[in-house]
Design an enzyme around this catalytic site. Structure first.
Site, PDB file in Angstrom:
ATOM      1  CG  ASP A 187      69.827 -39.968 -92.016  1.00 36.08           C
ATOM      2  OD1 ASP A 187      69.893 -40.745 -91.367  1.00 36.08           O
ATOM      3  OD2 ASP A 187      69.923 -39.471 -92.244  1.00 36.08           O
ATOM      4  CG  HIS A 224      72.111 -49.697 -87.655  1.00 34.29           C
ATOM      5  ND1 HIS A 224      72.323 -47.768 -87.789  1.00 34.29           N
ATOM      6  CD2 HIS A 224      71.270 -49.589 -86.624  1.00 34.29           C
ATOM      7  CE1 HIS A 224      70.781 -47.486 -87.342  1.00 34.29           C
ATOM      8  NE2 HIS A 224      70.056 -48.051 -86.713  1.00 34.29           N
ATOM      9  CG  LEU A 257      91.431 -38.537 -87.949  1.00 35.12           C
ATOM     10  CD1 LEU A 257      91.474 -37.350 -88.940  1.00 35.12           C
ATOM     11  CD2 LEU A 257      91.191 -39.445 -88.644  1.00 35.12           C
TER      12      LEU A 257
HETATM   13  C1  IPE Z   1      70.779 -37.598 -87.503  1.00 32.31           C
HETATM   14  O1  IPE Z   1      70.711 -38.857 -87.814  1.00 32.31           O
HETATM   15  C2  IPE Z   1      71.785 -38.821 -86.009  1.00 32.31           C
HETATM   16  C3  IPE Z   1      73.219 -39.497 -86.348  1.00 32.31           C
HETATM   17  C4  IPE Z   1      73.168 -39.564 -87.668  1.00 32.31           C
HETATM   18  C5  IPE Z   1      73.536 -40.333 -86.057  1.00 32.31           C
HETATM   19  P1  IPE Z   1      69.004 -39.146 -87.996  1.00 32.31           P
HETATM   20  O2  IPE Z   1      68.053 -40.426 -88.869  1.00 32.31           O
HETATM   21  O3  IPE Z   1      68.271 -39.563 -86.344  1.00 32.31           O
HETATM   22  O4  IPE Z   1      68.108 -37.808 -88.280  1.00 32.31           O
HETATM   23  P2  IPE Z   1      67.040 -37.001 -88.786  1.00 32.31           P
HETATM   24  O5  IPE Z   1      65.562 -37.767 -87.742  1.00 32.31           O
HETATM   25  O6  IPE Z   1      66.324 -37.795 -90.004  1.00 32.31           O
HETATM   26  O7  IPE Z   1      66.955 -36.019 -88.766  1.00 32.31           O
HETATM   27  C1  IPE Z   2      71.940 -43.310 -89.188  1.00 34.29           C
HETATM   28  O1  IPE Z   2      71.229 -43.893 -89.786  1.00 34.29           O
HETATM   29  C2  IPE Z   2      72.070 -43.949 -87.915  1.00 34.29           C
HETATM   30  C3  IPE Z   2      72.076 -43.560 -86.638  1.00 34.29           C
HETATM   31  C4  IPE Z   2      70.984 -42.781 -86.362  1.00 34.29           C
HETATM   32  C5  IPE Z   2      72.102 -44.073 -85.309  1.00 34.29           C
HETATM   33  P1  IPE Z   2      69.882 -44.106 -90.096  1.00 34.29           P
HETATM   34  O2  IPE Z   2      69.415 -45.450 -89.042  1.00 34.29           O
HETATM   35  O3  IPE Z   2      69.216 -42.966 -89.193  1.00 34.29           O
HETATM   36  O4  IPE Z   2      69.221 -45.018 -90.996  1.00 34.29           O
HETATM   37  P2  IPE Z   2      67.839 -44.104 -92.072  1.00 34.29           P
HETATM   38  O5  IPE Z   2      67.827 -42.093 -92.288  1.00 34.29           O
HETATM   39  O6  IPE Z   2      67.215 -44.663 -91.035  1.00 34.29           O
HETATM   40  O7  IPE Z   2      68.488 -44.212 -93.586  1.00 34.29           O
HETATM   41 MG    MG Z   3      68.102 -41.080 -90.245  1.00 30.84          MG
END
Ligand code: IPE
Ligand code: IPE
Ligand code: MG
Length: 241
Positions: free
Chosen positions: A10, A27, A121
């Site tokens: 995240d 991303h 892995l």
């Molecule tokens: C969790 O992250 C899902 C992934 C990393 C794929 P999110 O960014 O979607 O989670 P929330 O919305 O902050 O809980």
């Molecule tokens: C996690 O990073 C990746 C996915 C959920 C695909 P985020 O896109 O949730 O990044 P933040 O939380 O907005 O910084």
């Molecule tokens: Mg996120």
């Protein structure tokens, strides 16, 4: 050393925002971190790594972001496959794959087929995955088995339920890592994380590197896993055990 590590990757969006870049740039940068961490786990001899790449709730994001994520998913799968295969990595995808385009499903199946014989892995990528979906899916399959008489009600216990969940052939994760500062599970492996050690890092995923992974492993090595027992029992202090 943990046998199985599960990671919620995240913080990509916030990483991009800090640099006045579009979320998508985060991303793409996150993908580089993913490549490095897979390599690091492979080098360290970790048995299994499970990565949360796209949750069942992430469809709620703006259409453009979802589309770009799908494109990135497809192109990176094509680009990374040969390297993963050379590294003896066995890849699989968990989640409701039926939501993806035919082309993407074919790529997924092909990558699983190609690496099925590898012995390094065990890399699992959770896409359109939700822990509640996983449980519901198991309940549906168990119900079918009950209805057609393959199993009886008395046979339903935690081992049987586990056998219907994703990753049932792997040990449950020993270490859960979430980057990006949030301290929540966000519907990741709910059943499988019952006794997993949780580790939260403020580092945004694109900045998470081998050194950060080492820190998490270091923290893990200091945890005492008691599984309901007392510390004395776990340490084998016979007088108090
Ligand atoms: C969790 O992250 C899902 C992934 C990393 C794929 P999110 O960014 O979607 O989670 P929330 O919305 O902050 O809980
Ligand atoms: C996690 O990073 C990746 C996915 C959920 C695909 P985020 O896109 O949730 O990044 P933040 O939380 O907005 O910084
Ligand atoms: Mg996120």
């Amino acid at each position: 050393m943990p046998r199985h590590i599960a990671i919620v990757m995240d913080g990509n969006g916030r990483w991009a925002r800090k640099r006045f870049l579009p979320r998508f740039a985060g991303h793409k940068s996150g993908l580089n971190a993913t490549r490095d961490i897979v390599q690091a786990c492979s080098d360290l001899g970790i048995e299994a790594l499970t990565l949360f790449a796209f949750s069942s709730e992430n469809w709620k994001r703006p259409k453009l972001e979802v589309r770009l994520l799908m494109d990135l998913f497809a192109s990176s799968l094509q680009k990374e496959m040969s390297r993963l295969h050379e590294n003896n990595v066995r890849i699989r995808f968990i989640g409701d794959l039926s939501a993806f385009s035919g082309k993407l499903q074919e790529l997924i199946a092909e990558s699983e087929r190609q690496t099925a014989g590898n012995t390094g892995l065990e890399l699992s990528i959770a896409v359109n995955y939700g822990g509640r979906w996983d449980i519901v899916n198991a309940v549906q399959q168990i119900s079918s088995a009950l209805v057609d008489g393959t199993i009886s009600k008395e046979q339903i216990d935690t081992d049987l339920v586990s056998s219907y969940m994703s990753l049932s052939d792997l040990p449950d994760p020993d270490l859960f890592i979430r980057t990006g500062g949030e301290q929540r599970i966000s519907n990741f492996l709910l059943w499988q994380l019952a006794y997993t050690e949780l580790y939260f890092s403020d580092t945004l995923w694109p900045d998470f590197d081998k050194a950060e992974l080492q820190q998490a492993l270091e923290a893990f090595s200091k945890r005492q896993r008691r599984y309901g027992k007392t510390g004395d029992q776990v340490e084998g202090n016979e007088l108090n055990a």
